[in-house]
Design a protein around this motif. Structure first.
Motif, PDB file in Angstrom:
ATOM      1  N   HIS A   1       0.830  -1.206   0.000  1.00  0.00           N
ATOM      2  CA  HIS A   1       0.000   0.000   0.000  1.00  0.00           C
ATOM      3  C   HIS A   1       0.869   1.264   0.000  1.00  0.00           C
ATOM      4  CE1 HIS A   1      -3.471  -2.435   0.274  1.00  0.00           C
ATOM      5  NE2 HIS A   1      -3.343  -2.774   1.553  1.00  0.00           N
TER       6      HIS A   1
ATOM      7  N   LEU B   1      -4.406   2.890   7.413  1.00  0.00           N
ATOM      8  CA  LEU B   1      -4.457   1.578   6.768  1.00  0.00           C
ATOM      9  C   LEU B   1      -4.068   0.535   7.810  1.00  0.00           C
ATOM     10  CD1 LEU B   1      -2.519   2.391   3.446  1.00  0.00           C
ATOM     11  CD2 LEU B   1      -4.852   3.012   4.110  1.00  0.00           C
TER      12      LEU B   1
ATOM     13  N   PHE C   1      -8.921   1.896   6.277  1.00  0.00           N
ATOM     14  CA  PHE C   1      -8.853   0.783   5.329  1.00  0.00           C
ATOM     15  C   PHE C   1      -8.348  -0.406   6.129  1.00  0.00           C
ATOM     16  CE2 PHE C   1      -6.727  -2.084   2.517  1.00  0.00           C
ATOM     17  CZ  PHE C   1      -7.500  -2.096   1.372  1.00  0.00           C
TER      18      PHE C   1
ATOM     19  N   GLN D   1     -13.200   0.768   4.601  1.00  0.00           N
ATOM     20  CA  GLN D   1     -13.118  -0.139   3.451  1.00  0.00           C
ATOM     21  C   GLN D   1     -12.364  -1.398   3.850  1.00  0.00           C
ATOM     22  OE1 GLN D   1     -12.128   1.641  -0.350  1.00  0.00           O
ATOM     23  NE2 GLN D   1     -11.204  -0.247  -1.127  1.00  0.00           N
TER      24      GLN D   1
ATOM     25  N   GLY E   1     -10.240  -4.924   2.755  1.00  0.00           N
ATOM     26  CA  GLY E   1      -9.224  -5.189   1.736  1.00  0.00           C
ATOM     27  C   GLY E   1      -9.455  -6.379   0.825  1.00  0.00           C
TER      28      GLY E   1
ATOM     29  N   GLU F   1      -7.489  -0.690  -5.547  1.00  0.00           N
ATOM     30  CA  GLU F   1      -8.357  -0.609  -4.361  1.00  0.00           C
ATOM     31  C   GLU F   1      -7.988   0.608  -3.516  1.00  0.00           C
ATOM     32  OE1 GLU F   1      -8.237  -3.908  -1.579  1.00  0.00           O
ATOM     33  OE2 GLU F   1      -6.087  -3.723  -1.229  1.00  0.00           O
ATOM     34  N   MET F   2      -6.682   0.877  -3.452  1.00  0.00           N
ATOM     35  CA  MET F   2      -6.224   2.028  -2.673  1.00  0.00           C
ATOM     36  C   MET F   2      -6.669   3.323  -3.337  1.00  0.00           C
ATOM     37  SD  MET F   2      -4.961   2.696   0.176  1.00  0.00           S
ATOM     38  CE  MET F   2      -4.863   0.936   0.512  1.00  0.00           C
TER      39      MET F   2
ATOM     40  N   PHE G   1     -10.197   3.833  -2.545  1.00  0.00           N
ATOM     41  CA  PHE G   1     -10.384   4.211  -1.147  1.00  0.00           C
ATOM     42  C   PHE G   1     -10.113   5.714  -0.978  1.00  0.00           C
ATOM     43  CE2 PHE G   1      -8.198   4.634   3.104  1.00  0.00           C
ATOM     44  CZ  PHE G   1      -9.356   4.573   3.875  1.00  0.00           C
TER      45      PHE G   1
ATOM     46  N   VAL H   1     -17.536   3.834  -0.037  1.00  0.00           N
ATOM     47  CA  VAL H   1     -16.386   2.986  -0.356  1.00  0.00           C
ATOM     48  C   VAL H   1     -16.866   1.799  -1.184  1.00  0.00           C
ATOM     49  CG1 VAL H   1     -15.044   3.619   1.674  1.00  0.00           C
ATOM     50  CG2 VAL H   1     -16.633   1.685   1.799  1.00  0.00           C
TER      51      VAL H   1
END
Lengths: 339, 339, 339, 339
Positions: free
Chosen positions: A18, A71, A94, A121, A123, A290-291, A294, A304
């Protein structure tokens, strides 16, 4: 532009993934602090990506008023509590999967998210994979008509150590959890009932440790469709990740990604590339995507793409599958949750 | 050369298929007599392929001392008795599937075959298909190592009429019986346990008639492997026939056959051929090959490639699947047969 | 029904192919007489397919008033004269390629066809291949827009003996003649100019005999499109037969046919089938289809699908290519014919 | 670690590409200065990638003693002189293609590289593409035996403006230059002779401007192999980039990259992804890889993977092709250079 300020809890493999995505591919955000109980790991990650601050204590992140989002990339048992603390401190979260193995704990996370109104959100990166996403798109845009059958093949290239397998919570929650989420994603429906088979064919020590390494699970979705997932902890030819959605108007399926499109024809046959072997190679772009989504959900204050419901139901299905295997019968999801 | 003399009982579609194979592709044999309760059908088939004799009564074939082998292509309920009569009259028999819906009757057929020593082959033509056979070859030659997972997708292009579905004995014995046999063929093993799901998504009238049109069945093989079959009575894109065998050393899978290998690339996408639609188009070569091997087994006095065990176990699995669906639980094969 | 009565001149490989097609697949016709200078060959073919009459003299066919059409399958130098004799005797003619190596002789054949009004079809079987025909269909139906580039790859699995190569007239007329015809078929246009390269890389004895075994020929079509053909006398992986048509709206291309669609994935790679090796296996269905359409053109009195123009122009292009190679310059087709 | 210090001359599209590669993917190097005659472009690039210095004058880079290597990404006519100045100032040089349209000038660049001993790499990025590189690997490792035929298809998705085409130097040097280099790369050989066809089918204004937009060029390599390149300035289905190497032991070919591996089967056909449309999408990874190898050649003091010989010979072939088209005859490479 004011960049979104990110803190990362956990400087292991996924924390690094990430950090890389944000540093190199998401100009709207920057990582400003990282923590890891092994401080040296935090230091290394910080140095690698030019992150100004690091420490051993994740509370340094929670307490940093300059941080907008956290995160949660720490070990699974800590996911829920850290997420809760972060949201209570006013930060978006996240959270890596699984959120927790206790459904009550997951519900608590959901409650805090609801009360604080922070973004949360989960993962499930595979939803953002270029191939699987394209199959989902065909479901969404109606090209396939009503969905009737979902099929997922998911095989790891190499088995984990028996020790890892023993401590992982078992194949259904450690490995198939991704496929449970993918199944619901593709069917666009929750699941009504689960029937699980499983056996140990790959490594007898996995079986001796009480786990399975080869499994087929049948799903009955709430919307009436049927589904099936097959898992193996080992595929000699690489990481086998394929999905298929079949409906009243047609079928969409994907193939594995290889390193090239080359075919070599000789007297020995026509040989193409094997599936990519390593999950980070195969799915790196999905982690970045995905990041990106987010961050976009925060910046644009939209929903999200993968919420706590997915985090909850995937664990519910893993538990239903384990119960089905143990009791050798189909198990209603309502026996596990919401009954 | 003395050609083997063949009689065909039943001048319907499949009787015509076998007559065509023998007449045009198998020089070692010739069809000398055909019967059908509708004498006009027998006459037409005879005329079409230059067969010298026909009648309405299959006993004309049984009683013809010049006939070496009989192909039983009449309606299912008559398969067993005609096969028995033919073998008792000293003739080799090729019997279409299913042999019978009564296991006792199938065992009787097996007993007579054993007592008379005549060849008896069951009409599972898909075992002779160029694609599926190539997958089986990989199992046989050890390329895949120990077999661990078998997957079969089998979807008809169009549903039958509700009337046909109602009278067919149901999807598991009418349609999935082929896939049960294929599963055992590919796994090289009998089955220990069956778990069946099924639902009616294609045509509600099929559901009202008490049958299913969409189904997923999980198999546990005696050799420890797992298997799964998915069936649908309708596939908008054609006749979908794919199998996959996965083992400790690798995986073999086939794709559908299309009418050409052409790909057309335009602004609308890269478009290839759909799977062939009609089962006779898709499987014609396999019908010829099964007949060729039947004739060869007689001429060379070797074992037939598909014996009565396959005829029996496929019906046993169909019954186990139906019981599993009805009782909503996994069913041991031993509950149905041999327990 | 009155079947069309066919005589076959020449009982070699291609004579057998046509006899098989007619006997087994074309109920509207029957072969009633076969001739071959080697009478034993004629006898064998006759016996194999149940043909009532045979002899060493093709005039027995020409003079047989019961025969409607003649298939000229004898050696190339005799094609033209036998075709002429047959048409003058009132018979339709199917003539194998090349019609002749003398353009004057081909023109004479054309003139007789025109004067007698008999059907005359030339044996370019590849036009009837399921793959290439599907590409042509995309040109015909406008899916590709205006055709701009035609590409043909045509490689034999194994080189001929140097003796055969020496006596064959050379690669351009012996092998590439099929591709010249295919190019004009796909471009739907005659050719304006030819530029040929060629070399001997496969077998030095072919080069010593004055021929080439590896060649690339560029075509400029009368309709403005460009084309390229590559030939090799040897492909280690099988018979390589691919075509591509590219136009203003898109591209259609085909792939080789293999024996199955199976892919085997192991640690060694993902391995698929090689192209079929033998031309009769690869193209058998196209031979049957060309014969079916020849018979249909007679029965329904419609135009034959491949007329003498194709027979003429393919030889013209072969001559132009040879001249281009010899003189090391692009050659206008009008230098060879019609200038 | 002491990072290699890079200066970029030219802040256009390709300058941005290289800046991105170095900043995000090559930790051994960093861009410290950028110049562009349009200073605002230099400023933007510098800001985007956090580059500390920028200006309008490339001499600021040449004169900066802290800079180790210069990327020459300015307009074509300036490539040679800037490269020469940089090398004379003791800097390694990465020079975009074409180096120059004057062969004398390219030779001068080569001479300076030789005299100064600085690294000089030419920007043929396609050599680093995952697909084409895998084909080349099969040539290198002997899997294909002796190379006999090279085929390259290269079609842009959309034509340039007629103005651009007119000023570009023509298709052979502007577009096919990449393919000339790829052909020599795959054949592992220089070229002996060229024969070019070309026509204007895509946009008549390109023809009116004296250029072609559709072309087929045949190559005779020094090692005896034959080659063919086809180009079109427009492909309705996307950017078509395919190569094929055929040799005595087999053939390797690649396919286009699409955005996913998904196939959608409906009544309308089996539809897969089109080739990626935009060259930066298609080839981005190859740009990064060429830069990585350039940096590595400097750091490890090894030979650059694409030297000035490639830069020279690609322009020589473009000139030979143009001469061949103009004079309508095959042209020896020695007529252009080195004769």
């Amino acid at each position: 532009m004011n960049k979104l300020k990110i803190g990362i809890v956990g400087a292991g493999r996924i924390g690094n993934v990430h950090a890389e995505s944000i540093t190199y591919h998401i100009p709207e955000a920057e990582v400003v602090r990282v923590s890891d109980v092994v401080e040296e790991s935090a230091r290394k990650l910080a140095e690698k990506f030019g992150i100004p601050a690091y420490s051993a204590d994740y509370m340094d992140i929670i307490n940093d008023p300059g941080i907008d989002a956290v995160l949660v990339c720490s070990p699974t048992p800590t996911h829920a509590d850290i997420s809760i603390a972060a949201m209570k401190a006013g930060k978006h979260v996240f959270c890596e999967k699984p959120v927790h193995t206790s459904l009550e704990k997951i519900e608590e996370v959901a409650r805090v998210a609801s009360e604080t109104g922070k973004k949360l959100q989960i993962g499930f990166n595979r939803r953002f994979d270029h191939n699987h996403r394209a199959v989902r798109r065909m479901v969404e845009n109606g090209s396939l008509g009503r969905v009737e059958i979902i099929k997922i093949t998911s095989r790891d290239p190499e088995p984990p150590s028996p020790e890892y397998a023993a401590s992982s919570g078992g194949l259904y929650i450690d490995m198939m959890i991704h496929d449970f989420d993918m199944a619901m994603f593709l069917a666009d429906s929750d699941v009504e009932e689960v029937y699980a088979t499983g056996t140990s064919l790959v490594d007898p020590r996995i079986g001796e440790a009480g786990d399975v390494d080869t499994a087929i699970v049948t799903l009955t979705f709430k919307n009436g469709a049927l589904g099936v997932i097959d898992n193996s902890r080992r595929a000699a030819y690489g990481y086998d990740q394929r999905v298929e959605a079949f409906g009243s108007l047609g079928m969409a399926c994907d193939e594995n990604d290889g390193d090239s499109t080359v075919k070599v024809s000789t007297a020995a046959g026509v040989v193409g590339e094997k599936p990519q072997f390593f999950f980070l190679e195969r799915y790196m772009a999905s982690f970045t995507e995905e990041m990106r989504q987010f961050i976009a959900a925060i910046v644009q204050d939209t929903e999200v793409p993968v919420g706590i419901h997915a985090g909850l139901m995937s664990v519910v299905l893993a538990k239903a599958a384990k119960k089905s295997l143990d009791e050798h019968r189909p198990v209603k999801v309502s026996e596990i949750y919401g009954g």
